[in-house]
Write a protein that holds these residues in place. Structure first.
Motif, short mmCIF file in Angstrom:
data_model
loop_
_atom_site.label_atom_id
_atom_site.label_comp_id
_atom_site.label_asym_id
_atom_site.label_seq_id
_atom_site.Cartn_x
_atom_site.Cartn_y
_atom_site.Cartn_z
N UNK A 54 0.79 -1.22 0.00
CA UNK A 54 0.00 0.00 0.00
C UNK A 54 0.82 1.26 0.00
N UNK A 55 0.13 2.34 -0.35
CA UNK A 55 0.73 3.68 -0.33
C UNK A 55 -0.15 4.63 0.47
N UNK A 56 -1.17 4.09 1.17
CA UNK A 56 -2.07 4.98 1.91
C UNK A 56 -2.31 4.56 3.36
N UNK A 57 -1.71 3.47 3.81
CA UNK A 57 -1.76 3.07 5.22
C UNK A 57 -0.33 2.85 5.67
N UNK A 58 -0.13 2.93 6.99
CA UNK A 58 1.22 2.69 7.50
C UNK A 58 1.29 1.29 8.10
N UNK A 59 2.12 0.44 7.53
CA UNK A 59 2.26 -0.89 8.11
C UNK A 59 3.37 -1.66 7.43
N UNK A 60 4.38 -1.99 8.22
CA UNK A 60 5.43 -2.86 7.70
C UNK A 60 5.44 -4.08 8.60
N UNK A 61 6.24 -5.04 8.31
CA UNK A 61 6.27 -6.18 9.21
C UNK A 61 7.21 -7.24 8.71
N UNK A 62 7.33 -8.28 9.53
CA UNK A 62 8.18 -9.41 9.17
C UNK A 62 7.51 -10.23 8.07
N UNK A 63 8.29 -11.04 7.38
CA UNK A 63 7.71 -12.02 6.45
C UNK A 63 7.70 -13.37 7.15
N UNK A 64 6.70 -14.18 6.81
CA UNK A 64 6.54 -15.49 7.46
C UNK A 64 6.49 -16.58 6.39
N UNK A 65 7.28 -17.64 6.60
CA UNK A 65 7.26 -18.83 5.74
C UNK A 65 6.87 -20.00 6.63
N UNK A 66 5.78 -20.67 6.31
CA UNK A 66 5.32 -21.78 7.16
C UNK A 66 5.44 -23.12 6.46
N UNK A 67 5.89 -24.12 7.22
CA UNK A 67 5.98 -25.49 6.69
C UNK A 67 5.53 -26.45 7.80
N UNK A 68 5.45 -27.75 7.48
CA UNK A 68 5.02 -28.71 8.50
C UNK A 68 6.00 -28.79 9.66
N UNK A 69 7.29 -28.69 9.32
CA UNK A 69 8.32 -28.90 10.34
C UNK A 69 8.79 -27.63 11.03
N UNK A 70 8.11 -26.52 10.80
CA UNK A 70 8.52 -25.29 11.47
C UNK A 70 8.16 -24.07 10.64
N UNK A 71 8.57 -22.91 11.15
CA UNK A 71 8.32 -21.69 10.38
C UNK A 71 9.50 -20.73 10.51
#
Ligand SMILES: NC(=O)c1ccc[n+]([C@@H]2O[C@H](COP(=O)([O-])OP(=O)(O)OC[C@H]3O[C@@H](n4cnc5c(N)ncnc54)[C@H](OP(=O)(O)O)[C@@H]3O)[C@@H](O)[C@H]2O)c1
Length: 351
Positions: free
Chosen positions: A253-270
């Motif tokens: 977006x270019x009209x709200x403020x929000x950043x964050x981590x990226x998440x990768x999920x798998x069966x054996x962990x994330x």
């Protein structure tokens, strides 16, 4: 790297598609790569700063439409200012870095490839898939290297993460979640320009599409909610997509403020790739059995130097495509952006 429960494994295992340094072949060849730049704005500065960290490479020539900023750039970073784009192509450079706004990427890339140059092109490589297919056809016909300058996969952290997951797997990643929204860009910024094919999807979302495609494969179905702003480009989009190997949840977006981590999920962990994951330096892997592995890989030189060094190695090795940022990945990313824009009813000139 600190592994809080087990001895760390050597980063020896890797897949063909995500090889670490073997990616470009050889390394006795120290041939100097002479770079040219078209467009001397913000990202070109970062590229030029990074070039100082790339061995056996130098800025040789540049051109931008306005002479004064181009000369100021050359005064700071070196290189000869050319009178025209054609003069830049004929200046004896080996490779062209395209750092203009995206509406001009395809034309410059095609002209440079036809002139026998290798092309590293800023993201998004083009504004739609049809344009990218034309560029890639010329790359093949002219037997010259083309790569979209998608920086994350070349950072030390990203490579270390690939190596760690090869050595101590979590299983196949089945969900990728990533987002970034940055409000307050000035009204005259290219990100908000309809004429220059701006918008959140092509400016910011394209990084997230890279992450999704890199871990989950080609998109099969892209569902999008979002909105257009006063200038006609998308100012927010939320995508839920089915890929070959899983689901991605992305927002930009270019009209709200929000950043964050990226998440990768798998069966054996994330995996959490910590913010700013598009310039990644830290990640946490939480295994389902309780182990936690922290990766901490600072980067130097502003970060663009890693993709540039890789690109130079590809040239020396005579490669036409990067194994870390292959043409199919760029095609699949821009196909996602095309689908999302279609859902929002956003068409650029000529589409
Ligand atoms: N990889 C990254 O981390 C990253 C970060 C930011 C941006 N980008 C990408 O980099 C590109 C440039 O972004 P930016 O932020 O550097 O923009 P910018 O600061 O506005 O710079 C663009 C430059 O290109 C020139 N230019 C624009 N249109 C041109 C054209 N048709 N022909 C020749 N020169 C032209 C402009 O100067 P004149 O008007 O004088 O020609 C200016 O020097 C965009 O595609 C953006 O998505 C990448």
């Amino acid at each position: 790297m600190t592994d809080t429960t087990t001895a760390s494994h050597a980063a020896s295992a890797h897949t063909t598609a995500h090889a670490t340094t073997a990616d470009a072949g050889s390394s006795q060849d120290n041939r100097e790569i002479r770079w040219g730049i078209v467009g001397t704005g913000r990202i070109a500065r970062r590229f030029a700063q990074g070039l100082a960290y790339v061995p056996h490479a130098r800025l040789a020539a540049l051109w931008s439409r306005r002479a004064q900023p181009a000369q100021a750039f050359a005064d700071e970073f070196g290189g000869t200012v050319c009178d025209s784009f054609d003069a830049l192509l004929a200046s004896g450079i080996d490779a062209l870095y395209i750092a203009t706004v995206q509406d001009s990427h395809a034309d410059y890339a095609i002209a440079a490839l036809q002139a026998g140059l290798h092309v590293l092109c800023e993201k998004p490589a083009t504004i739609n898939r049809a344009q990218l297919e034309r560029v890639l056809a010329v790359s093949r016909a002219s037997q010259r290297l083309f790569m979209e300058a998608m920086k994350p996969p070349f950072y030390p952290l990203y490579r270390k993460l690939r190596a760690q997951l090869a050595a101590e797997p979590i299983g196949e990643v089945g969900l990728v979640r990533a987002g970034c929204s940055v409000p307050g860009v000035p009204d005259d910024h290219p990100s908000l320009s309809f004429e220059h094919a701006g918008g959140a999807l092509l400016d910011i979302g394209i990084y997230e599409m890279f992450l999704a495609v890199d871990w989950l494969g080609a998109p099969r179905d892209v569902q999008t909610f979002g909105r257009l702003g006063p200038s006609g480009v998308d100012t927010f989009a939320s995508l839920n997509s089915q890929h070959e190997r899983g689901i991605s949840q992305l927002f930009c977006g270019l009209d709200l403020h929000g950043k964050g981590d990226a998440l990768l999920m798998a069966k054996g962990g994330h995996v959490t790739i910590h913010e700013p994951w598009w310039n990644p330096s830290r990640a946490t892997i939480r295994y389902a059995d309780g182990r936690v592995v922290e990766l901490d890989e600072p980067f130097e030189g502003g970060g663009l130097n890693y993709e540039t060094a890789h690109f130079c190695e590809l040239i020396r090795a005579g490669r036409l495509e990067s194994p870390l940022m292959p043409h199919d990945t760029s095609l699949q990313m821009i196909a996602m952006a095309d689908a999302a824009r279609a859902a929002l009813g956003l068409k650029f000139a000529g589409e």
